[in-house]
Enzyme design. Structure first.
Site, PDB file in Angstrom:
ATOM      1  N   PRO A   1      -8.565 -27.596 -14.746  1.00  0.00           N
ATOM      2  CA  PRO A   1      -9.383 -27.006 -15.810  1.00  0.00           C
ATOM      3  C   PRO A   1     -10.855 -27.306 -15.531  1.00  0.00           C
ATOM      4  O   PRO A   1     -11.185 -28.420 -15.115  1.00  0.00           O
ATOM      5  CB  PRO A   1      -8.919 -27.732 -17.077  1.00  0.00           C
ATOM      6  CG  PRO A   1      -7.688 -28.472 -16.706  1.00  0.00           C
ATOM      7  CD  PRO A   1      -7.680 -28.646 -15.230  1.00  0.00           C
ATOM      8  N   PRO A   2     -11.740 -26.316 -15.727  1.00  0.00           N
ATOM      9  CA  PRO A   2     -13.156 -26.572 -15.458  1.00  0.00           C
ATOM     10  C   PRO A   2     -13.702 -27.681 -16.346  1.00  0.00           C
ATOM     11  O   PRO A   2     -13.319 -27.814 -17.507  1.00  0.00           O
ATOM     12  CB  PRO A   2     -13.826 -25.235 -15.806  1.00  0.00           C
ATOM     13  CG  PRO A   2     -12.719 -24.229 -15.838  1.00  0.00           C
ATOM     14  CD  PRO A   2     -11.466 -24.957 -16.186  1.00  0.00           C
ATOM     15  N   CYS A   3     -14.585 -28.514 -15.796  1.00  0.00           N
ATOM     16  CA  CYS A   3     -15.280 -29.537 -16.575  1.00  0.00           C
ATOM     17  C   CYS A   3     -16.595 -28.963 -17.073  1.00  0.00           C
ATOM     18  O   CYS A   3     -17.199 -28.138 -16.414  1.00  0.00           O
ATOM     19  CB  CYS A   3     -15.575 -30.760 -15.716  1.00  0.00           C
ATOM     20  SG  CYS A   3     -14.197 -31.891 -15.604  1.00  0.00           S
ATOM     21  N   GLN A   4     -17.049 -29.453 -18.223  1.00  0.00           N
ATOM     22  CA  GLN A   4     -18.265 -28.880 -18.809  1.00  0.00           C
ATOM     23  C   GLN A   4     -19.533 -29.562 -18.331  1.00  0.00           C
ATOM     24  O   GLN A   4     -20.571 -28.957 -18.241  1.00  0.00           O
ATOM     25  CB  GLN A   4     -18.203 -28.977 -20.337  1.00  0.00           C
ATOM     26  CG  GLN A   4     -16.958 -28.372 -20.923  1.00  0.00           C
ATOM     27  CD  GLN A   4     -16.904 -26.872 -20.707  1.00  0.00           C
ATOM     28  OE1 GLN A   4     -17.925 -26.210 -20.696  1.00  0.00           O
ATOM     29  NE2 GLN A   4     -15.705 -26.344 -20.525  1.00  0.00           N
TER      30      GLN A   4
ATOM     31  N   PHE B   1     -21.387 -33.496 -16.571  1.00  0.00           N
ATOM     32  CA  PHE B   1     -21.149 -34.846 -16.074  1.00  0.00           C
ATOM     33  C   PHE B   1     -22.310 -35.791 -16.328  1.00  0.00           C
ATOM     34  O   PHE B   1     -22.176 -36.982 -16.155  1.00  0.00           O
ATOM     35  CB  PHE B   1     -20.885 -34.788 -14.563  1.00  0.00           C
ATOM     36  CG  PHE B   1     -19.667 -34.006 -14.248  1.00  0.00           C
ATOM     37  CD1 PHE B   1     -18.428 -34.620 -14.268  1.00  0.00           C
ATOM     38  CD2 PHE B   1     -19.738 -32.659 -13.989  1.00  0.00           C
ATOM     39  CE1 PHE B   1     -17.284 -33.887 -14.012  1.00  0.00           C
ATOM     40  CE2 PHE B   1     -18.601 -31.927 -13.731  1.00  0.00           C
ATOM     41  CZ  PHE B   1     -17.375 -32.540 -13.743  1.00  0.00           C
TER      42      PHE B   1
END
Ligand code: SAM
Length: 367
Positions: A74-77, A79
């Site tokens: 799943p894509p991360c938003q 960091f």
């Protein structure tokens, strides 16, 4: 005949990860991908009947098949800071969807792949919490950043890999089979040369063939394979002069002052890879979704000699060369426009890396 282990691929893209699992003996039973071109590429290679073109949130849990393993990234938003660790944060929707499927299917193991900074993300903290007292309770986790080059892929691409297991023990990450400085039992890194040498230095065309295919009742460009995607570009004279000044391993710092665009002249440090030229006898750096733009990374073809100026190949790598560096097999089929296919290639987990992870899982879930 023994039954093949089964796999569900969420956020499947064009199926780089599935391709590695299939090579390691798995049977794909469901893939979910909402980008039409990527889903069509996946379907062309692995079958349309088990491919869902749509939002993962719309997948009805009652229609989820059993599977030994669930995989996906799943894509991360973001960091830069850990953000909210609140599981109800709307940014975590895709992660909740991933957890929902794992919770429903209860596979023997699951794999999450993501960018190398994943372990400093809020999403990672959420996963740890889910395994401690949430929907992943009962799963033992192991994770590490793996370098694709250490698994026989001609690319220095780091990926975070997390494995969840409920087979009674943690499943360790696979051990490297290749190294920059090899010793007993480990081979040297594969090189750009081993993957792209011998392909035409001047592609015949700048366009994909005129051909369409129909998947999910929609018609789109495809199906392409091999040299179909060995497409060139038509750079401006100024771009060609820039490319010509960059030796293998070099980049924007090799440009003479008169060829420097202002954005780089005003930024004397950082972004060291851009306008970079690959080296024949080393793995490439990470192939991203815009590998066809030399100003975005180290994407210039490696052929360049100081003396033999006439033999220099002043162009970025083609789609076929990028696909080979991502370890896609030569007979892999592609659907979509040039930009869509580039996105599929750049987003993929290198096939050899996925295969190493899959082989490790196959061994542990069979025990
Ligand atoms: C990093 S790519 C996956 C690459 C893939 N694992 C491979 O190896 O080829 C992530 C994919 O997730 C898809 N995606 C993002 N949000 C989605 C959603 N809500 N439902 C389905 N797919 C989604 C994107 O279109 C993209 O293709």
């Amino acid at each position: 005949m023994t039954k093949r282990p089964t796999v569900i691929d969420l956020f499947a893209g064009c199926g780089g990860m599935t391709s590695g699992f299939v090579r390691a003996g798995f049977e794909p039973v469901l893939a979910v991908e909402w980008d039409l071109a990527a889903a069509a590429t996946y379907a062309a290679n692995f079958g349309e009947s088990h491919t869902v073109w749509g939002d993962i949130a719309s997948v009805n849990p009652d229609r989820l098949p059993d599977a030994d393993v669930v995989i996906g990234g799943p894509p991360c938003q973001g960091f830069s800071n850990l953000g909210s660790k609140d599981v109800n944060d709307p940014r975590n929707t895709l992660w909740r969807q991933y957890l929902r499927v794992v919770d429903h299917v209860r596979p023997k193991a699951f794999v999450v792949e993501n960018v190398d900074r994943f372990s400093s993300s809020a999403e990672f903290q959420m996963l740890l919490a889910a395994a401690d007292h949430g929907p992943l309770k009962g799963y033992e986790l192991s994770w590490a950043v793996l370098l694709a080059a250490d698994f026989g892929v001609a690319q220095r691409r780091p990926r975070s890999i997390l494995i969840g297991s409920r087979v009674g023990h943690r499943i360790p990450l696979p051990a490297p089979t290749h190294a920059r400085a090899p010793d007993a039992g480990v081979q040297p890194w594969e090189t750009v040369r081993s993957r792209i040498a011998g392909l035409p230095e001047t592609p015949d065309t700048t366009q994909l063939p005129h051909s369409t295919a129909t998947f999910f009742g929609r018609t789109l460009p495809g199906v392409f394979k091999g040299l179909d995607i060995h497409v060139g570009r038509q750079p401006r004279e100024l771009s060609l002069r820039r490319y010509d000044s960059v030796p293998p391993g070099g980049g924007r710092f090799d440009l003479p002052d008169e060829l420097l665009p202002n954005c780089w002249r005003n930024k004397p440090t950082g972004t060291t890879d851009v306008m970079g030229r690959m080296r024949w006898d080393a793995p490439s750096l990470t192939i991203r979704t815009e590998f066809f733009k030399p100003e975005k990374g180290q994407y210039l073809h490696p052929q360049w000699e100081a003396e033999a100026t006439a033999g220099r190949v002043n162009r970025p790598i083609t789609h076929l060369e990028a696909a080979r560096l991502q370890d896609f097999p030569e007979d892999f089929l592609w659907c979509g426009t040039k930009i869509q296919i580039a996105k599929q290639i750049g987003n993929a987990v290198p096939v050899g890396l996925a295969q190493a992870i899959a082989a490790q899982l196959a061994q542990h879930i069979a025990d």
